[in-house]
Each structure stands twice: as structure tokens, then as C-alpha cells.
Write a protein that holds these residues in place. Structure first.
Motif, PDB file in Angstrom:
ATOM      1  N   PHE A 130       1.043  -1.094  -0.226  1.00 14.22           N
ATOM      2  CA  PHE A 130      -0.404  -0.257   0.152  1.00 14.22           C
ATOM      3  C   PHE A 130       0.841   1.415   0.686  1.00 14.22           C
ATOM      4  O   PHE A 130       0.371   1.900  -0.852  1.00 14.22           O
ATOM      5  N   LEU A 131       1.684   1.195   0.601  1.00 15.76           N
ATOM      6  CA  LEU A 131       2.690   2.076   0.527  1.00 15.76           C
ATOM      7  C   LEU A 131       3.490   2.224  -0.239  1.00 15.76           C
ATOM      8  O   LEU A 131       4.049   3.808  -0.524  1.00 15.76           O
ATOM      9  N   SER A 132       3.549   1.102  -1.093  1.00 20.81           N
ATOM     10  CA  SER A 132       4.799   1.810  -2.682  1.00 20.81           C
ATOM     11  C   SER A 132       3.792   2.067  -3.568  1.00 20.81           C
ATOM     12  O   SER A 132       4.007   3.275  -4.370  1.00 20.81           O
ATOM     13  N   SER A 133       2.501   2.573  -3.063  1.00 21.19           N
ATOM     14  CA  SER A 133       1.202   3.265  -3.906  1.00 21.19           C
ATOM     15  C   SER A 133       2.156   4.047  -4.029  1.00 21.19           C
ATOM     16  O   SER A 133       0.600   4.564  -5.307  1.00 21.19           O
ATOM     17  N   VAL A 134       1.921   5.215  -3.151  1.00 19.64           N
ATOM     18  CA  VAL A 134       2.186   6.298  -4.055  1.00 19.64           C
ATOM     19  C   VAL A 134       2.731   6.971  -4.456  1.00 19.64           C
ATOM     20  O   VAL A 134       3.666   6.554  -5.637  1.00 19.64           O
ATOM     21  N   GLU A 135       1.607   7.706  -5.300  1.00 17.97           N
ATOM     22  CA  GLU A 135       2.291   8.680  -7.120  1.00 17.97           C
ATOM     23  C   GLU A 135       3.386   9.704  -6.387  1.00 17.97           C
ATOM     24  O   GLU A 135       2.834  11.039  -6.523  1.00 17.97           O
ATOM     25  N   ASP A 136       4.051   9.588  -6.046  1.00 18.07           N
ATOM     26  CA  ASP A 136       5.152  10.438  -6.070  1.00 18.07           C
ATOM     27  C   ASP A 136       6.569   9.779  -5.947  1.00 18.07           C
ATOM     28  O   ASP A 136       7.268   8.971  -4.849  1.00 18.07           O
ATOM     29  N   TYR A 137       7.533  10.973  -6.111  1.00 14.91           N
ATOM     30  CA  TYR A 137       8.962  10.285  -6.782  1.00 14.91           C
ATOM     31  C   TYR A 137       9.589  10.637  -5.304  1.00 14.91           C
ATOM     32  O   TYR A 137       9.981   9.400  -4.881  1.00 14.91           O
ATOM     33  N   GLN A 138       9.808  11.456  -4.440  1.00 16.79           N
ATOM     34  CA  GLN A 138      10.890  11.092  -3.430  1.00 16.79           C
ATOM     35  C   GLN A 138      10.070  10.126  -2.558  1.00 16.79           C
ATOM     36  O   GLN A 138      10.458   9.452  -1.883  1.00 16.79           O
ATOM     37  N   CYS A 139       8.236  10.157  -2.338  1.00 14.22           N
ATOM     38  CA  CYS A 139       8.583   8.814  -1.522  1.00 14.22           C
ATOM     39  C   CYS A 139       8.829   7.921  -1.925  1.00 14.22           C
ATOM     40  O   CYS A 139       9.025   7.052  -1.030  1.00 14.22           O
ATOM     41  N   ASN A 140       9.353   6.919  -3.237  1.00 14.66           N
ATOM     42  CA  ASN A 140       8.965   6.128  -3.566  1.00 14.66           C
ATOM     43  C   ASN A 140      10.344   5.669  -3.395  1.00 14.66           C
ATOM     44  O   ASN A 140      10.564   4.958  -3.142  1.00 14.66           O
ATOM     45  N   LYS A 141      11.316   7.333  -4.150  1.00 15.40           N
ATOM     46  CA  LYS A 141      12.489   6.803  -4.113  1.00 15.40           C
ATOM     47  C   LYS A 141      13.616   6.490  -2.244  1.00 15.40           C
ATOM     48  O   LYS A 141      14.173   5.812  -2.355  1.00 15.40           O
ATOM     49  N   ILE A 193       7.083  -4.357  -6.526  1.00 15.20           N
ATOM     50  CA  ILE A 193       7.642  -4.577  -8.268  1.00 15.20           C
ATOM     51  C   ILE A 193       7.272  -2.832  -9.219  1.00 15.20           C
ATOM     52  O   ILE A 193       8.127  -2.388 -10.118  1.00 15.20           O
ATOM     53  N   GLY A 194       6.041  -3.463  -9.699  1.00 13.64           N
ATOM     54  CA  GLY A 194       4.914  -2.516 -10.441  1.00 13.64           C
ATOM     55  C   GLY A 194       4.805  -0.874 -10.086  1.00 13.64           C
ATOM     56  O   GLY A 194       5.826   0.124 -10.811  1.00 13.64           O
ATOM     57  N   ASN A 195       5.285  -0.803  -8.917  1.00 13.55           N
ATOM     58  CA  ASN A 195       5.102   0.452  -8.479  1.00 13.55           C
ATOM     59  C   ASN A 195       6.248   1.335  -7.600  1.00 13.55           C
ATOM     60  O   ASN A 195       6.422   2.529  -8.455  1.00 13.55           O
TER      61      ASN A 195
END
Length: 339
Positions: free
Chosen positions: A60-71, A110-112
């Protein structure tokens, strides 16, 4: 972990379907993400990743659409652990429901986070290939995740022959599943737009079934898949039964894909010339107009339609309903036949 998280997730319907080739699903916001990782450090969550609720939370956390959060997640090792856990689970897969759910969450992670994978990547190719192999008896939720992952992969890398064949077979074999049909059609079209895709007779037979679908969007997508296939073929050989079916659809619909097919397969797909002219006169869509002009020019060349009839029809077009590009095309046709 926040005690109410898994209750919240289970209380909401977690739908996955494609819309403009993106998955619509329950999604974390950047604000929620930042608060969540303060209360639940990623390093601590990863220690418990083998527990389904924790894995679901990380997904769920990985689904966030934010580059900094994903990084931040990638820097904390989430992607590395997800890839390792996925391969480990796949190597010991026995098709239990618990394994399928866990694998689905791992593939979602992985996809996110796919933008942080360096391509070409043999690990991800292996993961998709293995996911396809074990998906025969899987639930739709798992299959739609594979379709989405393939779609994301296509944006990064061309598929080599063996892998391309495997992906193509998977997509066509699952085309008849109503709950994921739209996603599959979108991904096939995406695949065709990125590289040539040769279709077998079995693929074509499955595709033809959807020409009569109740959903007009599916019908049009199926026709475009055929258009894309025929455009890469040196020799076109379609059964007469299919030609009859296409002619029947063309009697009532003027889809862009049908117009393209009428030009590709000319003279096997035809309407009464007067009906073609009538449809052209009320058409305000530039791409369709181009196809009408091309088809009508063929009819004039073969003396099925006279240039005088065509010129009269061109002059009947309501020019105020046309954009500037369309007006220019129409005037070019008028000039061509006036001369």
C-alpha cells in the motif's frame, strides 16, 4: 504497525482495472505515507515482510504517486527485498491461496517501484515469465497484476522473441475473462505500438470472437488489434467468414478501425458507394476523413464510383463543422477532381 490498517483495507473494495493503461486502486497519498513511515519505520516493516498484513501495508505504501516517497522506499531497500522475496517464493511455489496473495502484493510493489529498476533487467523478465507460468489456475486479481506489470515493463524494454511469445500467449489465452478483458486489450495494443507482434491462427480465432462483443469499446479495440497485425504482414490471408463478418459490422458502424480495414483489405470490405459518400459528408473526424478519401479514391480508380458524384458529395460537406486541417484536406480533394 497501525492496528486499524488491515481492517481499513479489507473494508474497502480493492478493485484493479485499467483506465488509460493505469491501474485504479486504493492508493496511499504522500501525506499518509509520510505520517505512516514516521510511526512505522520501513526498516522495521521489512523485518516482518513475511507476515501478510505487513506485506500488504508495504504494498500500500509503495502505491503512492510521489517520486520522493518512492525513492525513499527504494533507498530503504524495499525494491531489493521485494525482488529477492518474489524469486524465493516463485522457486517454492505450490499454488496455495496464501502464496498467491503474498505474490500478488510483491508484484504490486515491484510494479509500483519499476522506475527505479535499471533496464534491461533479467530478474524482472524471469519474474514475469514465472508469474505467467503459474497463473493458469489463479484468481483474476493475480492475473490483472501480471497484465499491469507487463504493461509497465513494455514502457522500459522491447520483448525478445521467446519472452514476446510467452507474453502474447498469456494475453490471448486470458482474453475471454470478462473481468480483465479491457486491461488485456489495452496491453495488447500497447505491445503492438512498441514492436511488431505476429499472431497465430489461435490468437486470431480468439480475437474474432470479440467482434460481436456487447461492449463497443472492446469491438473497436479488437478491430484495431487486427489492423495493427495486418499492417506488418507481407501477405494477407483472412478467411472469407471473417470478411463477411467485417462487412456486416461495416453496414451499421463506421469505426475508424473498420475504415482502416476497408482500405487494407480492399476490395473485400465494401459498402454501397452512396452510403460511403453519405457517411463522409457528415464526418468531422480528420483521421476518418482521410480513410474515407483513400477508400473513395480506390472506388473511383476502379470505376465503381464517378468523380462527378464524389465532387458533388465533397461540396455538400458542412465546412463550418470542420477544423482547419479537415478543410484543407477537403479542398485538396476538390481541387484534385476539379482539375
Amino acid at each position: 504497525m497501525r492496528e486499524n490498517f488491515h481492517i481499513k483495507i479489507r473494508a474497502e473494495q480493492r478493485q484493479k482495472e485499467f483506465a488509460k493503461r493505469r491501474i485504479v486502486k486504493l492508493q496511499a497519498t504522500p501525506q499518509y505515507f509520510r505520517q505512516a513511515v514516521l510511526e512505522n519505520p520501513i526498516s522495521e516493516l521489512l523485518k516482518e515482510i513475511d507476515q501478510p498484513d505487513y506485506l500488504q501495508f508495504i504494498s500500500f505504501l509503495s502505491s503512492v504517486e510521489d517520486y520522493q516517497c518512492n525513492k525513499y522506499m527504494v533507498d530503504q531497500g524495499v525494491l531489493t527485498v521485494a525482488l529477492e522475496k518474489t524469486i524465493q517464493l516463485m522457486n517454492n511455489y505450490t499454488q496455495t491461496s496464501t502464496q498467491e496473495v503474498s505474490l500478488n502484493y510483491l508484484l504490486s510493489i515491484i510494479g509500483n517501484l519499476i522506475d527505479f529498476i535499471n533496464f534491461p533487467d533479467d530478474k524482472l523478465r524471469f519474474i514475469i515469465q514465472r508469474a505467467i507460468e503459474i497463473s493458469n489456475y489463479s484468481m483474476s486479481e493475480f492475473k490483472i497484476t501480471i497484465v499491469w506489470l507487463i504493461d509497465e515493463f513494455l514502457k522500459k524494454e522491447h520483448l525478445q522473441e521467446d519472452f514476446l511469445n510467452s507474453v502474447t500467449n498469456f494475453l490471448f489465452n486470458n482474453m475471454g475473462r470478462k473481468d480483465i478483458t479491457s486491461a488485456i486489450f489495452d496491453t495488447i495494443l500497447n505491445l503492438q505500438s512498441s514492436q511488431p507482434v505476429h499472431l497465430s491462427k489461435d490468437h486470431l480465432d480468439e480475437l474474432y470472437k470479440h467482434f460481436r462483443d456487447n461492449d463497443n469499446q472492446i469491438v473497436q479495440k479488437s478491430l484495431f488489434i487486427l489492423v495493427n497485425y495486418l499492417e506488418i504482414m507481407h501477405k494477407i490471408d483472412l478467411d472469407e467468414e471473417i470478411i463477411v463478418q467485417l462487412n456486416e459490422i461495416f453496414r451499421y458502424k463506421d469505426y475508424l478501425a473498420l475504415l482502416k480495414l476497408s482500405n487494407i483489405l480492399y476490395p473485400r470490405i465494401q459498402l454501397e458507394p452512396k452510403l460511403i459518400l453519405q457517411r463522409m459528408e457528415v464526418c468531422a473526424f480528420g483521421l476518418k476523413l482521410q480513410e474515407y478519401f483513400s477508400l473513395i479514391n480506390k472506388l473511383i480508380k476502379d470505376e465503381i464510383l464517378s468523380s462527378e458524384e464524389y465532387l458533388k458529395s465533397l461540396q455538400n460537406i458542412e465546412m463550418e463543422n470542420q477544423c482547419e486541417n479537415n478543410k484543407s484536406m477537403i479542398l485538396q480533394q476538390i481541387t484534385q477532381y476539379q482539375d
